[in-house]
Design an enzyme around this catalytic site. Structure first.
Site, PDB file in Angstrom:
ATOM      1  N   LYS A  53       1.256  14.623 -10.915  1.00 18.87           N
ATOM      2  CA  LYS A  53      -0.071  14.561 -11.541  1.00 18.87           C
ATOM      3  C   LYS A  53      -1.161  14.572 -10.458  1.00 18.87           C
ATOM      4  O   LYS A  53      -2.161  15.282 -10.583  1.00 18.87           O
ATOM      5  CB  LYS A  53      -0.195  13.323 -12.421  1.00 18.87           C
ATOM      6  CG  LYS A  53       0.577  13.453 -13.724  1.00 18.87           C
ATOM      7  CD  LYS A  53       0.544  12.150 -14.495  1.00 18.87           C
ATOM      8  CE  LYS A  53       1.319  12.255 -15.796  1.00 18.87           C
ATOM      9  NZ  LYS A  53       0.704  13.173 -16.756  1.00 18.87           N
ATOM     10  N   GLU A  71      -5.772  12.938   0.899  1.00 19.99           N
ATOM     11  CA  GLU A  71      -5.321  13.167   2.276  1.00 19.99           C
ATOM     12  C   GLU A  71      -3.797  13.095   2.337  1.00 19.99           C
ATOM     13  O   GLU A  71      -3.161  13.904   2.999  1.00 19.99           O
ATOM     14  CB  GLU A  71      -5.893  12.089   3.212  1.00 19.99           C
ATOM     15  CG  GLU A  71      -7.368  12.253   3.520  1.00 19.99           C
ATOM     16  CD  GLU A  71      -7.651  13.479   4.375  1.00 19.99           C
ATOM     17  OE1 GLU A  71      -6.834  13.786   5.265  1.00 19.99           O
ATOM     18  OE2 GLU A  71      -8.686  14.125   4.132  1.00 19.99           O
ATOM     19  N   LYS A  78      10.855  -0.157  -4.470  1.00 15.01           N
ATOM     20  CA  LYS A  78      10.891  -1.476  -3.823  1.00 15.01           C
ATOM     21  C   LYS A  78      12.268  -1.749  -3.234  1.00 15.01           C
ATOM     22  O   LYS A  78      13.277  -1.483  -3.890  1.00 15.01           O
ATOM     23  CB  LYS A  78      10.551  -2.531  -4.876  1.00 15.01           C
ATOM     24  CG  LYS A  78      10.030  -3.828  -4.303  1.00 15.01           C
ATOM     25  CD  LYS A  78       9.463  -4.696  -5.391  1.00 15.01           C
ATOM     26  CE  LYS A  78       8.725  -5.884  -4.831  1.00 15.01           C
ATOM     27  NZ  LYS A  78       7.534  -5.541  -4.054  1.00 15.01           N
ATOM     28  N   SER A  82      13.121  -7.117  -1.038  1.00 18.09           N
ATOM     29  CA  SER A  82      11.835  -7.538  -1.571  1.00 18.09           C
ATOM     30  C   SER A  82      11.913  -7.799  -3.086  1.00 18.09           C
ATOM     31  O   SER A  82      11.248  -8.694  -3.612  1.00 18.09           O
ATOM     32  CB  SER A  82      10.844  -6.467  -1.134  1.00 18.09           C
ATOM     33  OG  SER A  82       9.826  -6.269  -1.894  1.00 18.09           O
ATOM     34  N   GLU A 146      -9.862 -12.177   0.026  1.00 17.58           N
ATOM     35  CA  GLU A 146     -10.453 -13.082   1.010  1.00 17.58           C
ATOM     36  C   GLU A 146     -10.204 -12.584   2.455  1.00 17.58           C
ATOM     37  O   GLU A 146     -11.068 -12.667   3.312  1.00 17.58           O
ATOM     38  CB  GLU A 146      -9.859 -14.479   0.775  1.00 17.58           C
ATOM     39  CG  GLU A 146     -10.416 -15.610   1.616  1.00 17.58           C
ATOM     40  CD  GLU A 146     -11.947 -15.676   1.644  1.00 17.58           C
ATOM     41  OE1 GLU A 146     -12.563 -15.418   0.590  1.00 17.58           O
ATOM     42  OE2 GLU A 146     -12.504 -15.975   2.727  1.00 17.58           O
ATOM     43  N   GLU A 172       3.258   1.311 -10.021  1.00 16.45           N
ATOM     44  CA  GLU A 172       2.040   0.772  -9.396  1.00 16.45           C
ATOM     45  C   GLU A 172       1.413   1.859  -8.535  1.00 16.45           C
ATOM     46  O   GLU A 172       2.070   2.406  -7.643  1.00 16.45           O
ATOM     47  CB  GLU A 172       2.355  -0.443  -8.517  1.00 16.45           C
ATOM     48  CG  GLU A 172       1.075  -1.028  -7.916  1.00 16.45           C
ATOM     49  CD  GLU A 172       1.314  -2.145  -6.905  1.00 16.45           C
ATOM     50  OE1 GLU A 172       1.047  -3.301  -7.224  1.00 16.45           O
ATOM     51  OE2 GLU A 172       1.778  -1.833  -5.788  1.00 16.45           O
ATOM     52  N   GLU A 187      -2.742  -5.179   9.079  1.00 15.04           N
ATOM     53  CA  GLU A 187      -2.701  -6.531   8.522  1.00 15.04           C
ATOM     54  C   GLU A 187      -1.290  -6.885   8.045  1.00 15.04           C
ATOM     55  O   GLU A 187      -0.837  -8.014   8.173  1.00 15.04           O
ATOM     56  CB  GLU A 187      -3.707  -6.626   7.366  1.00 15.04           C
ATOM     57  CG  GLU A 187      -4.030  -8.027   6.929  1.00 15.04           C
ATOM     58  CD  GLU A 187      -3.087  -8.551   5.855  1.00 15.04           C
ATOM     59  OE1 GLU A 187      -3.123  -9.752   5.594  1.00 15.04           O
ATOM     60  OE2 GLU A 187      -2.304  -7.760   5.285  1.00 15.04           O
ATOM     61  N   HIS A 188      -0.577  -5.866   7.515  1.00 14.77           N
ATOM     62  CA  HIS A 188       0.799  -6.052   7.051  1.00 14.77           C
ATOM     63  C   HIS A 188       1.693  -6.491   8.223  1.00 14.77           C
ATOM     64  O   HIS A 188       2.545  -7.364   8.086  1.00 14.77           O
ATOM     65  CB  HIS A 188       1.288  -4.738   6.446  1.00 14.77           C
ATOM     66  CG  HIS A 188       2.564  -4.878   5.696  1.00 14.77           C
ATOM     67  ND1 HIS A 188       3.784  -4.573   6.252  1.00 14.77           N
ATOM     68  CD2 HIS A 188       2.827  -5.311   4.439  1.00 14.77           C
ATOM     69  CE1 HIS A 188       4.739  -4.801   5.368  1.00 14.77           C
ATOM     70  NE2 HIS A 188       4.180  -5.258   4.263  1.00 14.77           N
TER      71      HIS A 188
HETATM   72  P1  0O2 Z   1       5.075  -4.121  -0.630  1.00 17.77           P
HETATM   73  O1  0O2 Z   1       6.046  -4.192   0.476  1.00 17.77           O
HETATM   74  O2  0O2 Z   1       3.861  -3.273  -0.289  1.00 17.77           O
HETATM   75  O3  0O2 Z   1       5.667  -3.768  -1.946  1.00 17.77           O
HETATM   76  P2  0O2 Z   1       2.475  -8.835  -7.598  1.00 17.77           P
HETATM   77  O4  0O2 Z   1       2.708  -7.646  -6.684  1.00 17.77           O
HETATM   78  O5  0O2 Z   1       2.100  -8.448  -8.998  1.00 17.77           O
HETATM   79  O6  0O2 Z   1       3.559  -9.812  -7.497  1.00 17.77           O
HETATM   80  P3  0O2 Z   1      -0.107  -9.483  -6.722  1.00 17.77           P
HETATM   81  O7  0O2 Z   1      -0.358 -10.110  -5.371  1.00 17.77           O
HETATM   82  O8  0O2 Z   1      -0.966  -9.946  -7.827  1.00 17.77           O
HETATM   83  O9  0O2 Z   1       1.356  -9.733  -7.073  1.00 17.77           O
HETATM   84  O10 0O2 Z   1      -0.230  -7.932  -6.634  1.00 17.77           O
HETATM   85  P4  0O2 Z   1      -1.383  -7.130  -5.970  1.00 17.77           P
HETATM   86  O11 0O2 Z   1      -2.486  -8.023  -5.558  1.00 17.77           O
HETATM   87  O12 0O2 Z   1      -1.682  -6.035  -6.916  1.00 17.77           O
HETATM   88  O13 0O2 Z   1      -0.707  -6.596  -4.631  1.00 17.77           O
HETATM   89  C1  0O2 Z   1       0.497  -5.925  -4.609  1.00 17.77           C
HETATM   90  C2  0O2 Z   1       0.632  -5.001  -3.406  1.00 17.77           C
HETATM   91  O14 0O2 Z   1      -0.657  -4.669  -2.867  1.00 17.77           O
HETATM   92  C3  0O2 Z   1       1.371  -5.602  -2.227  1.00 17.77           C
HETATM   93  O15 0O2 Z   1       2.724  -5.392  -2.425  1.00 17.77           O
HETATM   94  C4  0O2 Z   1       0.837  -4.783  -1.056  1.00 17.77           C
HETATM   95  O16 0O2 Z   1       1.398  -3.494  -1.014  1.00 17.77           O
HETATM   96  C5  0O2 Z   1      -0.608  -4.633  -1.432  1.00 17.77           C
HETATM   97  N1  0O2 Z   1      -1.404  -5.774  -0.954  1.00 17.77           N
HETATM   98  C6  0O2 Z   1      -1.991  -6.717  -1.721  1.00 17.77           C
HETATM   99  N2  0O2 Z   1      -2.667  -7.583  -0.961  1.00 17.77           N
HETATM  100  C7  0O2 Z   1      -2.530  -7.192   0.315  1.00 17.77           C
HETATM  101  C8  0O2 Z   1      -3.025  -7.700   1.564  1.00 17.77           C
HETATM  102  O17 0O2 Z   1      -3.711  -8.693   1.638  1.00 17.77           O
HETATM  103  N3  0O2 Z   1      -2.664  -6.995   2.685  1.00 17.77           N
HETATM  104  C9  0O2 Z   1      -1.894  -5.881   2.648  1.00 17.77           C
HETATM  105  N4  0O2 Z   1      -1.594  -5.293   3.803  1.00 17.77           N
HETATM  106  N5  0O2 Z   1      -1.402  -5.387   1.471  1.00 17.77           N
HETATM  107  C10 0O2 Z   1      -1.714  -6.037   0.336  1.00 17.77           C
HETATM  108  P5  0O2 Z   1       3.826  -6.377  -1.831  1.00 17.77           P
HETATM  109  O18 0O2 Z   1       4.776  -6.704  -2.927  1.00 17.77           O
HETATM  110  O19 0O2 Z   1       3.188  -7.542  -1.136  1.00 17.77           O
HETATM  111  O20 0O2 Z   1       4.556  -5.610  -0.732  1.00 17.77           O
END
Ligand code: 0O2
Length: 231
Positions: A53, A71, A78, A82, A146, A172, A187-188
């Site tokens: 899409k 880009e 997943k 994790s 934050e 997602e 940051e990750h």
């Molecule tokens: P990965 O390895 O990328 O899959 P949920 O995911 O629903 O349990 P949450 O925190 O409400 O919980 O979801 P949110 O805020 O939508 O964030 C989900 C994903 O966004 C994360 O997946 C990250 O990929 C990214 N993300 C969110 N916040 C941050 C942040 O502060 N820094 C960075 N670098 N990425 C962020 P996962 O599951 O953490 O990891």
């Protein structure tokens, strides 16, 4: 008492061979792994649908306006590690049905754009499509986290058309600019850096937050320049 003291090597080997390596255990693993592998395959298919899409939208823009809003697109399923951590931390029942219902980011598609306005334009185009249902939307661009994290997150449901059924799968979608993506990957890395002291961690986090604001200002400026050029 340690098991080594109870049995000699030969007996231990025999126990492992007859129990942990038994055919019945292998059959049990196979039987239970198959439905899991099938579900993961469905998520792969949902990723293909969403990627296509976005590729179609990018191609259309390229043809009509001589520019590509996207880009790059990166997708992932997943990792098992994790997934298990999330099931554990959220105390989710260990059934495929409950995993599918409760974990919405097993399939992830990350769309990286040069300009912030393209993020919203692409999200709108995707959500207008008849077969896409929006489950949740988090705008971390309008409301950054934050720590400075910025991205637009959408949880969508997309149908996949199989041989004899249509299945709705959750994906997602993360949309962000190149600058937001660059920041998030740095940051990750910090998150997994266990060797830093609390003081070092606080200092780097503060610097990263400053970087997030500087790069958001750069994104805004570049967007304004592009708008002036293309009007
Ligand atoms: P990965 O390895 O990328 O899959 P949920 O995911 O629903 O349990 P949450 O925190 O409400 O919980 O979801 P949110 O805020 O939508 O964030 C989900 C994903 O966004 C994360 O997946 C990250 O990929 C990214 N993300 C969110 N916040 C941050 C942040 O502060 N820094 C960075 N670098 N990425 C962020 P996962 O599951 O953490 O990891």
């Amino acid at each position: 008492m340690n098991i080594e003291h109870l049995f000699n090597q030969e007996t231990r080997d025999q126990i492992i061979r007859n129990n942990l390596m038994s055919d019945s255990l292998l059959d049990y693993i196979k039987k239970n792994k198959e439905p899991f592998d099938t579900l993961m395959c469905y998520y792969e298919c949902a990723i293909m649908e969403i990627e296509t899409k976005f590729k179609v939208l990018d191609a259309e823009f390229s043809l009509q306006y001589d520019r590509n809003p996207i880009e790059s697109i990166r997708s992932r399923i997943k990792s098992m590690e994790s997934l298990v951590k999330k099931i554990r931390s959220r105390n989710i029942p260990i059934t495929l049905k409950s995993i599918e219902e409760n974990i919405t980011d097993i399939a992830g598609v990350r769309v990286v754009c040069a300009f912030p306005e393209d993020i919203y334009m692409l999200a709108d185009c995707l959500l207008r499509q008849d077969d896409i249902k929006l489950i949740a939307r988090k705008d971390y661009i309008q409301n950054p986290k934050e720590n400075g994290y910025r991205s637009l997150h959408l949880i969508v449901e997309v149908p996949i058309f199989l041989k004899s059924e249509t299945r709705l799968m959750k994906v997602e979608v993360q949309l962000r600019t190149i600058a937001m993506d660059f920041w998030a990957s740095l940051e990750h890395k910090l998150r997994y850096k266990k060797s830093l002291s609390d003081d070092q961690m606080a200092e780097i986090s503060a610097e990263l937050k400053e970087c997030a604001e500087t790069s958001a200002a750069l994104d805004k400026k570049m967007q304004e320049i592009r708008n002036r050029i293309t009007v």
